[in-house]
Write a protein that holds these residues in place. Structure first.
Motif, PDB file in Angstrom:
ATOM      1  N   PRO A   1      56.941  21.975-120.259  1.00  0.00           N
ATOM      2  CA  PRO A   1      55.906  22.469-121.171  1.00  0.00           C
ATOM      3  C   PRO A   1      55.323  21.321-121.990  1.00  0.00           C
ATOM      4  CG  PRO A   1      57.913  23.787-121.318  1.00  0.00           C
ATOM      5  CD  PRO A   1      58.260  22.579-120.504  1.00  0.00           C
ATOM      6  N   ALA A   2      54.090  21.503-122.439  1.00  0.00           N
ATOM      7  CA  ALA A   2      53.376  20.425-123.135  1.00  0.00           C
ATOM      8  C   ALA A   2      54.171  19.862-124.305  1.00  0.00           C
ATOM      9  CB  ALA A   2      52.017  20.952-123.611  1.00  0.00           C
ATOM     10  N   ASP A   3      54.784  20.727-125.103  1.00  0.00           N
ATOM     11  CA  ASP A   3      55.568  20.279-126.262  1.00  0.00           C
ATOM     12  C   ASP A   3      57.063  20.504-126.072  1.00  0.00           C
ATOM     13  OD1 ASP A   3      53.279  19.487-127.606  1.00  0.00           O
ATOM     14  OD2 ASP A   3      52.996  21.448-128.542  1.00  0.00           O
ATOM     15  N   GLY A   4      57.465  20.838-124.854  1.00  0.00           N
ATOM     16  CA  GLY A   4      58.872  21.094-124.590  1.00  0.00           C
ATOM     17  C   GLY A   4      59.350  22.444-125.074  1.00  0.00           C
ATOM     18  N   PHE A   5      58.449  23.268-125.622  1.00  0.00           N
ATOM     19  CA  PHE A   5      58.838  24.561-126.195  1.00  0.00           C
ATOM     20  C   PHE A   5      58.768  25.648-125.116  1.00  0.00           C
ATOM     21  CE2 PHE A   5      58.353  28.595-128.260  1.00  0.00           C
ATOM     22  CZ  PHE A   5      58.966  28.495-129.502  1.00  0.00           C
ATOM     23  N   TYR A   6      59.848  26.399-124.990  1.00  0.00           N
ATOM     24  CA  TYR A   6      59.811  27.537-124.069  1.00  0.00           C
ATOM     25  C   TYR A   6      60.657  28.675-124.612  1.00  0.00           C
ATOM     26  CZ  TYR A   6      64.505  26.599-122.084  1.00  0.00           C
ATOM     27  OH  TYR A   6      65.860  26.428-121.892  1.00  0.00           O
ATOM     28  N   ALA A   7      60.376  29.866-124.124  1.00  0.00           N
ATOM     29  CA  ALA A   7      61.068  31.073-124.558  1.00  0.00           C
ATOM     30  C   ALA A   7      61.334  31.945-123.346  1.00  0.00           C
ATOM     31  CB  ALA A   7      60.239  31.826-125.597  1.00  0.00           C
ATOM     32  N   VAL A   8      62.253  32.893-123.519  1.00  0.00           N
ATOM     33  CA  VAL A   8      62.612  33.833-122.458  1.00  0.00           C
ATOM     34  C   VAL A   8      62.555  35.241-123.035  1.00  0.00           C
ATOM     35  CG1 VAL A   8      64.397  34.575-120.835  1.00  0.00           C
ATOM     36  CG2 VAL A   8      64.102  32.131-121.334  1.00  0.00           C
ATOM     37  N   PHE A   9      61.938  36.160-122.274  1.00  0.00           N
ATOM     38  CA  PHE A   9      61.856  37.564-122.673  1.00  0.00           C
ATOM     39  C   PHE A   9      62.373  38.431-121.529  1.00  0.00           C
ATOM     40  CE2 PHE A   9      59.857  41.713-122.462  1.00  0.00           C
ATOM     41  CZ  PHE A   9      59.951  42.183-123.760  1.00  0.00           C
ATOM     42  N   GLY A  10      63.106  39.484-121.869  1.00  0.00           N
ATOM     43  CA  GLY A  10      63.543  40.447-120.866  1.00  0.00           C
ATOM     44  C   GLY A  10      63.560  41.851-121.444  1.00  0.00           C
ATOM     45  N   HIS A  11      63.264  42.829-120.593  1.00  0.00           N
ATOM     46  CA  HIS A  11      63.279  44.230-121.018  1.00  0.00           C
ATOM     47  C   HIS A  11      64.322  45.005-120.231  1.00  0.00           C
ATOM     48  CE1 HIS A  11      61.953  48.144-122.363  1.00  0.00           C
ATOM     49  NE2 HIS A  11      61.748  48.535-121.110  1.00  0.00           N
ATOM     50  N   SER A  12      65.174  45.755-120.947  1.00  0.00           N
ATOM     51  CA  SER A  12      66.171  46.635-120.351  1.00  0.00           C
ATOM     52  C   SER A  12      67.123  45.830-119.441  1.00  0.00           C
ATOM     53  CB  SER A  12      65.475  47.778-119.607  1.00  0.00           C
ATOM     54  OG  SER A  12      66.401  48.746-119.169  1.00  0.00           O
ATOM     55  N   PHE A  13      67.237  46.202-118.174  1.00  0.00           N
ATOM     56  CA  PHE A  13      68.067  45.435-117.237  1.00  0.00           C
ATOM     57  C   PHE A  13      67.639  43.967-117.221  1.00  0.00           C
ATOM     58  CE2 PHE A  13      68.788  43.976-112.778  1.00  0.00           C
ATOM     59  CZ  PHE A  13      70.177  44.082-112.738  1.00  0.00           C
ATOM     60  N   GLY A  14      66.334  43.735-117.344  1.00  0.00           N
ATOM     61  CA  GLY A  14      65.834  42.369-117.403  1.00  0.00           C
ATOM     62  C   GLY A  14      66.295  41.632-118.645  1.00  0.00           C
ATOM     63  N   ALA A  15      66.509  42.352-119.756  1.00  0.00           N
ATOM     64  CA  ALA A  15      67.017  41.718-120.969  1.00  0.00           C
ATOM     65  C   ALA A  15      68.457  41.250-120.776  1.00  0.00           C
ATOM     66  CB  ALA A  15      66.923  42.678-122.144  1.00  0.00           C
ATOM     67  N   LEU A  16      69.255  42.077-120.089  1.00  0.00           N
ATOM     68  CA  LEU A  16      70.624  41.663-119.797  1.00  0.00           C
ATOM     69  C   LEU A  16      70.622  40.410-118.920  1.00  0.00           C
ATOM     70  CD1 LEU A  16      73.675  42.099-119.852  1.00  0.00           C
ATOM     71  CD2 LEU A  16      73.415  43.710-117.948  1.00  0.00           C
ATOM     72  N   LEU A  17      69.763  40.386-117.895  1.00  0.00           N
ATOM     73  CA  LEU A  17      69.655  39.201-117.043  1.00  0.00           C
ATOM     74  C   LEU A  17      69.181  37.989-117.848  1.00  0.00           C
ATOM     75  CD1 LEU A  17      68.053  40.579-113.749  1.00  0.00           C
ATOM     76  CD2 LEU A  17      70.453  40.018-114.169  1.00  0.00           C
ATOM     77  N   ALA A  18      68.222  38.208-118.754  1.00  0.00           N
ATOM     78  CA  ALA A  18      67.710  37.101-119.578  1.00  0.00           C
ATOM     79  C   ALA A  18      68.814  36.529-120.462  1.00  0.00           C
ATOM     80  CB  ALA A  18      66.539  37.593-120.423  1.00  0.00           C
ATOM     81  N   PHE A  19      69.615  37.391-121.049  1.00  0.00           N
ATOM     82  CA  PHE A  19      70.721  36.943-121.904  1.00  0.00           C
ATOM     83  C   PHE A  19      71.745  36.147-121.098  1.00  0.00           C
ATOM     84  CE2 PHE A  19      74.901  38.005-123.907  1.00  0.00           C
ATOM     85  CZ  PHE A  19      74.728  37.316-125.100  1.00  0.00           C
ATOM     86  N   GLU A  20      72.127  36.684-119.942  1.00  0.00           N
ATOM     87  CA  GLU A  20      73.123  35.996-119.107  1.00  0.00           C
ATOM     88  C   GLU A  20      72.545  34.690-118.559  1.00  0.00           C
ATOM     89  OE1 GLU A  20      76.241  37.182-117.660  1.00  0.00           O
ATOM     90  OE2 GLU A  20      76.410  38.962-118.920  1.00  0.00           O
ATOM     91  N   ALA A  21      71.288  34.686-118.174  1.00  0.00           N
ATOM     92  CA  ALA A  21      70.668  33.464-117.648  1.00  0.00           C
ATOM     93  C   ALA A  21      70.577  32.392-118.719  1.00  0.00           C
ATOM     94  CB  ALA A  21      69.284  33.781-117.094  1.00  0.00           C
ATOM     95  N   THR A  22      70.297  32.798-119.953  1.00  0.00           N
ATOM     96  CA  THR A  22      70.205  31.823-121.045  1.00  0.00           C
ATOM     97  C   THR A  22      71.532  31.118-121.263  1.00  0.00           C
ATOM     98  OG1 THR A  22      68.405  33.009-122.138  1.00  0.00           O
ATOM     99  CG2 THR A  22      69.767  31.582-123.515  1.00  0.00           C
ATOM    100  N   HIS A  23      72.625  31.853-121.208  1.00  0.00           N
ATOM    101  CA  HIS A  23      73.934  31.213-121.365  1.00  0.00           C
ATOM    102  C   HIS A  23      74.239  30.279-120.198  1.00  0.00           C
ATOM    103  CE1 HIS A  23      75.644  32.893-125.029  1.00  0.00           C
ATOM    104  NE2 HIS A  23      75.009  34.019-124.740  1.00  0.00           N
ATOM    105  N   ARG A  24      73.796  30.649-119.014  1.00  0.00           N
ATOM    106  CA  ARG A  24      74.005  29.761-117.862  1.00  0.00           C
ATOM    107  C   ARG A  24      73.113  28.526-117.937  1.00  0.00           C
ATOM    108  NH1 ARG A  24      75.758  34.684-116.619  1.00  0.00           N
ATOM    109  NH2 ARG A  24      77.362  34.933-114.992  1.00  0.00           N
ATOM    110  N   LEU A  25      71.928  28.667-118.495  1.00  0.00           N
ATOM    111  CA  LEU A  25      71.081  27.495-118.739  1.00  0.00           C
ATOM    112  C   LEU A  25      71.789  26.514-119.665  1.00  0.00           C
ATOM    113  CD1 LEU A  25      67.482  28.951-119.257  1.00  0.00           C
ATOM    114  CD2 LEU A  25      68.077  27.069-117.734  1.00  0.00           C
ATOM    115  N   ARG A  26      72.399  27.045-120.695  1.00  0.00           N
ATOM    116  CA  ARG A  26      73.087  26.171-121.655  1.00  0.00           C
ATOM    117  C   ARG A  26      74.276  25.479-121.014  1.00  0.00           C
ATOM    118  NH1 ARG A  26      75.690  28.345-127.233  1.00  0.00           N
ATOM    119  NH2 ARG A  26      76.944  29.568-125.781  1.00  0.00           N
TER     120      ARG A  26
END
Length: 262
Positions: free
Chosen positions: A91-116
């Motif tokens: 990203p231009a400034d290195g800033f990024y975010a992740v959004f998930g809804h319902s089942f997608g929110a659970l995947l977003a949460f788990e993916a974020t921890h795996r990114l870390r």
């Protein structure tokens, strides 16, 4: 001979191609849907934002591929796809975010921890919608309680009208049932708190997620957490795109202007 992977890998779909955007938002759709779920968001976000959505096999443009029935596999694949995208097109400034809804929110949460853990990166903001906080009955509990009610309960959970013919029913329900299997097999883990800011969204009449518990997500980060309630049930955001995008935009710009302490 290298063994074949058990499932096809998650892929990313660039909903916009705004190379000068200051904020990149990775979006994970709810159960049974693909990146097309977020197409109404494209016009709602300004040119400041670049939208990239996750496409899981078995749904949307990937109908016909085997669906993933393992949340850990799906979350790892999403994390790897996001990490590769950040490397190849930062990203231009290195800033990024992740959004998930319902089942997608659970995947977003788990993916974020795996990114870390795997890539040593976290989003500047993680936005979660219509998902219970850790320690509360999860989406898997709701699925387990309603399996005996059959297709009517599944249709209600999905928030869709019942398909008109068998072929459409197969296309619609097959990926949802795969997600249900993934939820029922999922073993919840205790993760250390994130450094990312959290934005938590929910419907005031959600039968699957008690809106009074959403503030408990604050324990999952060392940064601040904002909670937003909207009228409606589990799929409140289907009819409130402008309102949800407006609030999410405000949270993203706040995080962009005042980054959380690393």
């Amino acid at each position: 001979m290298t063994p074949l992977p058990p499932f096809p890998a998650p892929e990313l779909n660039r909903l916009t191609d705004r190379q000068t955007a200051r904020i990149r938002l990775y979006c994970v759709p709810p159960s049974g849907t693909g990146s097309e779920f977020f197409l109404p968001w494209v016009a709602a976000f300004s040119e400041l934002f670049d939208l990239v959505a996750v496409d899981l096999p078995g749904r949307g443009t990937r109908t016909g591929e085997p669906s993933i029935t393992d949340i850990g596999w799906a979350a790892t694949g999403i994390a790897e796809a996001v990490a590769a995208d950040l490397r190849h097109r930062p990203p231009a400034d290195g800033f990024y975010a992740v959004f998930g809804h319902s089942f997608g929110a659970l995947l977003a949460f788990e993916a974020t921890h795996r990114l870390r853990s795997a890539s040593r990166t976290e989003p500047d903001l993680l936005a979660l919608s219509a998902v219970p906080p850790p320690g509360r009955d999860g989406l898997d509990d709701h699925i387990a309680r309603n399996l005996g009610a059959g297709i009517a309960a599944i249709t209600e959970i999905m928030g869709w009208e019942a398909p008109a013919d068998d072929a459409l029913a197969r296309t619609v329900y097959t990926p949802f049932l795969a997600d249900a299997v993934a939820l029922l097999h999922h073993t919840r883990r205790e993760w250390p708190p994130l450094r990312a800011r959290l934005s938590v969204f929910g419907g005031l009449d959600d039968p699957m997620v008690d809106p009074g518990t959403l503030h408990e997500w604050g324990a999952c980060t060392t940064a601040d957490a904002r909670v937003h309630h909207f009228p409606g049930g589990h799929h409140y955001l289907r009819t409130q795109v402008a309102e949800v995008v407006g609030q999410l935009t405000d949270d993203l710009l706040t995080a962009y202007r005042s980054p959380a302490a690393g």
